[in-house]
Motif scaffolding. Structure first.
Motif, PDB file in Angstrom:
ATOM      1  N   UNK A 222      23.055  10.831   5.168  1.00 55.29           N
ATOM      2  CA  UNK A 222      22.910   9.708   6.030  1.00 55.29           C
ATOM      3  C   UNK A 222      24.123   8.720   6.293  1.00 55.29           C
ATOM      4  N   UNK A 223      24.194   7.864   7.464  1.00 56.18           N
ATOM      5  CA  UNK A 223      25.275   7.038   7.346  1.00 56.18           C
ATOM      6  C   UNK A 223      24.810   5.590   6.836  1.00 56.18           C
ATOM      7  N   UNK A 224      23.499   5.378   6.640  1.00 51.92           N
ATOM      8  CA  UNK A 224      22.992   4.146   6.019  1.00 51.92           C
ATOM      9  C   UNK A 224      21.834   4.170   5.398  1.00 51.92           C
ATOM     10  N   UNK A 225      21.461   3.191   4.674  1.00 51.24           N
ATOM     11  CA  UNK A 225      20.247   2.936   3.924  1.00 51.24           C
ATOM     12  C   UNK A 225      19.412   1.587   4.535  1.00 51.24           C
ATOM     13  N   UNK A 226      18.365   1.906   4.777  1.00 47.72           N
ATOM     14  CA  UNK A 226      17.690   0.988   5.506  1.00 47.72           C
ATOM     15  C   UNK A 226      16.309   0.476   4.616  1.00 47.72           C
ATOM     16  N   UNK A 227      16.068  -0.987   4.329  1.00 49.74           N
ATOM     17  CA  UNK A 227      14.897  -1.273   3.412  1.00 49.74           C
ATOM     18  C   UNK A 227      13.810  -1.867   4.406  1.00 49.74           C
ATOM     19  N   UNK A 228      12.664  -1.511   3.903  1.00 49.20           N
ATOM     20  CA  UNK A 228      11.309  -2.038   4.874  1.00 49.20           C
ATOM     21  C   UNK A 228      10.210  -2.498   4.067  1.00 49.20           C
TER      22      UNK A 228
ATOM     23  N   UNK B 210      10.415  -5.582 -15.898  1.00 48.34           N
ATOM     24  CA  UNK B 210       9.567  -4.951 -15.239  1.00 48.34           C
ATOM     25  C   UNK B 210      10.264  -4.780 -13.787  1.00 48.34           C
ATOM     26  N   UNK B 211      10.594  -5.983 -13.161  1.00 49.26           N
ATOM     27  CA  UNK B 211      11.380  -5.725 -12.181  1.00 49.26           C
ATOM     28  C   UNK B 211      12.691  -4.871 -11.679  1.00 49.26           C
ATOM     29  N   UNK B 212      13.335  -5.082 -12.942  1.00 50.61           N
ATOM     30  CA  UNK B 212      14.600  -4.398 -13.190  1.00 50.61           C
ATOM     31  C   UNK B 212      14.294  -2.808 -13.248  1.00 50.61           C
ATOM     32  N   UNK B 213      13.206  -2.366 -13.831  1.00 51.08           N
ATOM     33  CA  UNK B 213      12.955  -0.992 -13.948  1.00 51.08           C
ATOM     34  C   UNK B 213      12.473  -0.342 -12.528  1.00 51.08           C
ATOM     35  N   UNK B 214      11.744  -1.228 -11.968  1.00 55.96           N
ATOM     36  CA  UNK B 214      11.345  -0.844 -10.711  1.00 55.96           C
ATOM     37  C   UNK B 214      12.184  -0.506  -9.733  1.00 55.96           C
ATOM     38  N   UNK B 215      13.011  -1.621  -9.807  1.00 51.82           N
ATOM     39  CA  UNK B 215      14.321  -1.782  -8.595  1.00 51.82           C
ATOM     40  C   UNK B 215      15.301  -0.458  -8.944  1.00 51.82           C
ATOM     41  N   UNK B 216      15.505  -0.192 -10.333  1.00 57.11           N
ATOM     42  CA  UNK B 216      16.517   0.647 -10.667  1.00 57.11           C
ATOM     43  C   UNK B 216      15.945   2.321 -10.357  1.00 57.11           C
ATOM     44  N   UNK B 217      14.593   2.554 -10.312  1.00 53.60           N
ATOM     45  CA  UNK B 217      14.043   3.903  -9.742  1.00 53.60           C
ATOM     46  C   UNK B 217      13.966   3.798  -8.335  1.00 53.60           C
ATOM     47  N   UNK B 218      13.723   2.677  -7.613  1.00 52.38           N
ATOM     48  CA  UNK B 218      13.924   2.693  -6.053  1.00 52.38           C
ATOM     49  C   UNK B 218      15.069   3.026  -5.703  1.00 52.38           C
ATOM     50  N   UNK B 219      16.174   2.315  -6.154  1.00 46.91           N
ATOM     51  CA  UNK B 219      17.812   2.177  -5.417  1.00 46.91           C
ATOM     52  C   UNK B 219      18.338   3.545  -6.174  1.00 46.91           C
ATOM     53  N   UNK B 220      18.142   4.187  -7.152  1.00 50.85           N
ATOM     54  CA  UNK B 220      18.583   5.465  -7.542  1.00 50.85           C
ATOM     55  C   UNK B 220      18.034   6.566  -6.718  1.00 50.85           C
ATOM     56  N   UNK B 221      16.800   6.475  -6.356  1.00 53.21           N
ATOM     57  CA  UNK B 221      16.305   7.687  -5.330  1.00 53.21           C
ATOM     58  C   UNK B 221      16.818   7.560  -4.069  1.00 53.21           C
ATOM     59  N   UNK B 222      16.604   6.063  -3.588  1.00 52.43           N
ATOM     60  CA  UNK B 222      17.044   6.041  -2.193  1.00 52.43           C
ATOM     61  C   UNK B 222      18.715   6.612  -1.978  1.00 52.43           C
TER      62      UNK B 222
ATOM     63  N   UNK C  19       0.775  -1.424  -0.001  1.00 46.95           N
ATOM     64  CA  UNK C  19      -0.079   0.056  -0.044  1.00 46.95           C
ATOM     65  C   UNK C  19       0.850   1.343   0.125  1.00 46.95           C
ATOM     66  N   UNK C  20       2.118   1.219   0.162  1.00 47.68           N
ATOM     67  CA  UNK C  20       2.976   2.360   0.367  1.00 47.68           C
ATOM     68  C   UNK C  20       4.270   2.269  -0.124  1.00 47.68           C
ATOM     69  N   UNK C  21       4.878   3.662  -0.691  1.00 47.53           N
ATOM     70  CA  UNK C  21       6.234   3.691  -1.280  1.00 47.53           C
ATOM     71  C   UNK C  21       6.596   4.865  -0.660  1.00 47.53           C
ATOM     72  N   UNK C  22       7.514   4.925   0.230  1.00 51.96           N
ATOM     73  CA  UNK C  22       7.897   5.939   0.917  1.00 51.96           C
ATOM     74  C   UNK C  22       9.476   6.289   1.098  1.00 51.96           C
ATOM     75  N   UNK C  23      10.059   7.299   0.825  1.00 55.97           N
ATOM     76  CA  UNK C  23      11.450   7.572   1.030  1.00 55.97           C
ATOM     77  C   UNK C  23      11.412   8.659   2.670  1.00 55.97           C
ATOM     78  N   UNK C  24      12.168   8.033   3.415  1.00 62.07           N
ATOM     79  CA  UNK C  24      12.039   8.835   4.733  1.00 62.07           C
ATOM     80  C   UNK C  24      13.540   9.063   5.347  1.00 62.07           C
ATOM     81  N   UNK C  25      13.558  10.391   5.776  1.00 67.04           N
ATOM     82  CA  UNK C  25      15.115  10.642   6.184  1.00 67.04           C
ATOM     83  C   UNK C  25      14.850  10.385   7.689  1.00 67.04           C
ATOM     84  N   UNK C  26      15.491   9.645   8.443  1.00 67.27           N
ATOM     85  CA  UNK C  26      15.384   9.390   9.838  1.00 67.27           C
ATOM     86  C   UNK C  26      16.662   9.957  10.644  1.00 67.27           C
ATOM     87  N   UNK C  27      16.079  11.266  11.296  1.00 64.76           N
ATOM     88  CA  UNK C  27      17.267  11.906  11.958  1.00 64.76           C
ATOM     89  C   UNK C  27      17.617  11.363  13.312  1.00 64.76           C
ATOM     90  N   UNK C  28      16.831  11.014  13.898  1.00 66.61           N
ATOM     91  CA  UNK C  28      16.813  10.341  15.303  1.00 66.61           C
ATOM     92  C   UNK C  28      15.937   9.292  15.676  1.00 66.61           C
TER      93      UNK C  28
END
Ligand code: KG4
Ligand code: ZN
Length: 341
Positions: free
Chosen positions: A267-273, A246-258, A148-157
């Motif tokens: 950020x010091x790290x990237x977290x997938x959820x 299809x999967x390649x295109x979706x993953x490409x966009x997700x990883x490029x933006x992250x 239901x969701x696709x979000x890119x979030x900065x976690x400051x603390x």
């Protein structure tokens, strides 16, 4: 994060999750130690309808919840009297399904005389990563990709977030599910595409990468339409090639933006959820990107990516210390958004 509400140590929290089609209960001690995690999936119940049927989901939660909670307590070796707080997902999700968990959690909390904690399902997906990586430290960038969701979030603390972007139409998981249905792969579509794509050529079809270089929002409805149009025009193209491309295109966009987001916010790290984080190619690409950029990668195990109650109990431990108990008058919130400042 400075704790404002006293919680005992050890603090055993019973978590309950019923926001969609998984009935789950877990006991987690002090926010990290998973004493038990029981997930009863309703996938078979909904598969013949090609998606989750809300009324069926609510009824199944009613039948399954008590046995699932009992099993979680037995596996953890605890009685109700050992539980220090009861938590459950209060949103977002299907209202009828949420209400089953919320009512049960409040009843347990009242009967055992312990605090009730209402948990945001999206925040719980993030804390699934912390459960497995206790040394995870903000600042981080979180890529949350579910049905239901696709979000890119900065976690400051801890508990402090800024939403950088989200989907303007379909969620990533929704696109996987719709494309899978078109390819006749059934429900749930994500794992089926993941499997089929292993035999396909990801470079077979150049599907569009919408908004690739623009900001942090996502759009997946165009690629879904492109897949349908291409599939109809090229009936001889192997389904495995379509799935892989299809999967390649979706993953490409997700990883490029992250990656870009991590660079921009320092950020010091990237977290997938989220459920789509179980995707093999996404996991592999994110790890590669983190190695290349000198970032730490936090990729929860597949069981922790999809809906479970351990992530709910873990989040509740952080929220209880920061905000105290949730009033028993609080209800289910089907449209709840990611919590941010
Ligand atoms: O987080 P989740 O279990 O439930 C929601 O909160 O939405 O996510 C479910 C979504 C579904 O769309 C499913 O197709 C997708 O996650 N999913 C996957 C994979 N496993 C589950 N998508 C791609 N590849 C996978 N391996
Ligand atoms: Zn979820």
């Amino acid at each position: 994060m400075i704790p404002r509400f006293f919680v005992p140590s050890p603090c055993r929290i019973l978590g309950i999750e019923t926001s969609c089609d998984e009935t789950a209960a877990a006991v987690v001690t002090d926010g990290f130690d998973v004493a038990s995690s029981v997930v009863s999936s309703q996938v078979d119940l909904h598969a013949r309808f090609g998606g989750v049927v809300p009324e069926l989901a609510s009824r199944a939660h009613v039948q399954l919840l008590n046995p699932v909670v009992a099993e979680a307590l037995i596996e953890a070796g605890c009685a109700g009297s050992d539980i220090d707080a009861v938590a459950c997902t209060i949103g977002p999700g299907l209202v009828g399904a949420l209400l089953v968990g919320v009512s049960a959690a409040k009843a347990f909390a009242l009967a055992w005389g312990v605090p009730f904690v209402g948990v945001n399902h999206l925040e719980a997906h993030l804390y699934a990563a912390f459960l497995e990586e206790p040394d995870l430290r903000p600042p981080l960038v979180l890529l949350l990709v579910s049905g239901g969701h696709t979000l890119l979030v900065a976690m400051d603390d801890h508990l402090r977030y800024r939403v950088l972007g989200g989907t303007i139409d379909d969620a990533a998981g929704e696109a996987f599910d719709k494309v899978a249905r078109f390819l006749g792969l059934g429900y749930p579509g994500g794992p089926a595409i993941d499997r089929l794509a292993m035999d396909g050529d990801p470079a077979a079809v150049a599907f569009p990468r919408a908004l690739l270089d623009e900001g942090y929002d996502f759009s997946f409805s165009g690629i879904k339409t492109s897949v349908l149009t291409y599939g109809r025009k090229h009936p001889d193209c192997p389904a495995a090639d379509i799935a892989a491309s299809f999967q390649e295109a979706v993953v490409d966009v997700l990883v490029t933006k992250a990656r870009r987001a991590a660079r921009q916010v320092g950020a010091t790290g990237l977290c997938l959820a989220g459920g789509v984080a179980a995707n093999s190619v996404l996991r592999e690409r994110l790890l590669d990107a983190c190695i290349a950029d000198g970032l730490r990668a936090f990729v929860p195990s597949r069981d922790m990516c999809t809906d479970n109650a351990a992530m709910v109990a873990a989040t509740a431990w952080w929220r209880l210390r920061a905000d105290g108990p949730t009033p028993l008058g609080a209800g289910a919130e089907p449209g709840l958004r990611f919590p941010c400042d």
